[in-house]
Scaffold this motif. Structure first.
Motif, mmCIF file in Angstrom:
data_model
loop_
_atom_site.group_PDB
_atom_site.id
_atom_site.type_symbol
_atom_site.label_atom_id
_atom_site.label_comp_id
_atom_site.label_asym_id
_atom_site.label_seq_id
_atom_site.Cartn_x
_atom_site.Cartn_y
_atom_site.Cartn_z
ATOM 1 N N ILE A 146 0.963 -1.283 0.030
ATOM 2 C CA ILE A 146 0.097 0.069 0.038
ATOM 3 C C ILE A 146 0.947 1.201 0.069
ATOM 4 N N TYR A 147 1.746 1.249 0.872
ATOM 5 C CA TYR A 147 2.927 2.487 0.816
ATOM 6 C C TYR A 147 3.642 2.700 -0.303
ATOM 7 N N ASN A 148 4.027 1.507 -0.995
ATOM 8 C CA ASN A 148 4.434 1.568 -2.249
ATOM 9 C C ASN A 148 3.803 2.235 -3.497
ATOM 10 N N PHE A 149 2.706 1.776 -3.524
ATOM 11 C CA PHE A 149 1.716 2.306 -4.479
ATOM 12 C C PHE A 149 1.160 3.652 -4.312
ATOM 13 N N ARG A 150 1.007 3.892 -2.914
ATOM 14 C CA ARG A 150 0.723 5.165 -2.623
ATOM 15 C C ARG A 150 1.791 6.274 -2.972
ATOM 16 N N ASN A 193 -5.828 2.912 -7.990
ATOM 17 C CA ASN A 193 -5.811 2.654 -9.330
ATOM 18 C C ASN A 193 -4.819 1.313 -9.504
ATOM 19 N N CYS A 194 -5.195 0.360 -8.850
ATOM 20 C CA CYS A 194 -4.600 -0.805 -8.942
ATOM 21 C C CYS A 194 -5.602 -2.074 -8.879
ATOM 22 N N LYS A 201 -10.967 -1.608 -1.371
ATOM 23 C CA LYS A 201 -11.199 0.059 -1.537
ATOM 24 C C LYS A 201 -9.808 0.598 -1.952
ATOM 25 N N LEU A 202 -8.924 0.275 -0.991
ATOM 26 C CA LEU A 202 -7.531 0.842 -0.974
ATOM 27 C C LEU A 202 -7.002 0.508 -2.679
ATOM 28 N N ALA A 203 -7.227 -0.683 -3.177
ATOM 29 C CA ALA A 203 -6.593 -0.912 -4.666
ATOM 30 C C ALA A 203 -7.508 -0.114 -5.383
ATOM 31 N N ARG A 204 -8.725 0.192 -5.304
ATOM 32 C CA ARG A 204 -9.472 0.948 -6.367
ATOM 33 C C ARG A 204 -8.913 2.512 -6.357
#
Length: 92
Positions: free
Chosen positions: A34-38, A82-83, A76-79
């Protein structure tokens, strides 16, 4: 002197310890993803929290592995990032 790896290998022979260790490792890995995607999307924790409908402190707890998000929260986090959330099980 025993190395960390040797001590961990010894502790992992205990089934209860191994299960707890695997759960903590999974929480840490989810948080790191989550941190890396954010960060890759130049989002703040507050911005992500707003998109997901939660507080910034919740995002912080997930990213640091102190809170384990449920399946709905992960989606929800993935959406919001945008992943796509992908889950799989593998044989031991």
């Amino acid at each position: 002197m025993t190395t960390f790896e040797e001590a961990l290998a010894s502790e992992l022979t205990d089934e209860e310890f191994r299960q707890a260790f695997e759960l903590e490792e999974l929480k840490h890995n989810i948080g790191r993803m989550i941190y890396n995607f954010r960060r890759a999307r130049s989002m703040t924790q507050a911005e992500l929290a707003e998109k997901v409908g939660t507080g910034q402190s919740c995002i912080s707890e997930i990213e640091t592995g102190t809170k384990s998000p449920g399946l709905v929260s992960i989606v929800k986090l993935a959406r919001a990032l945008n992943c796509k959330a992908v889950f799989y099980l593998e044989s031991k």
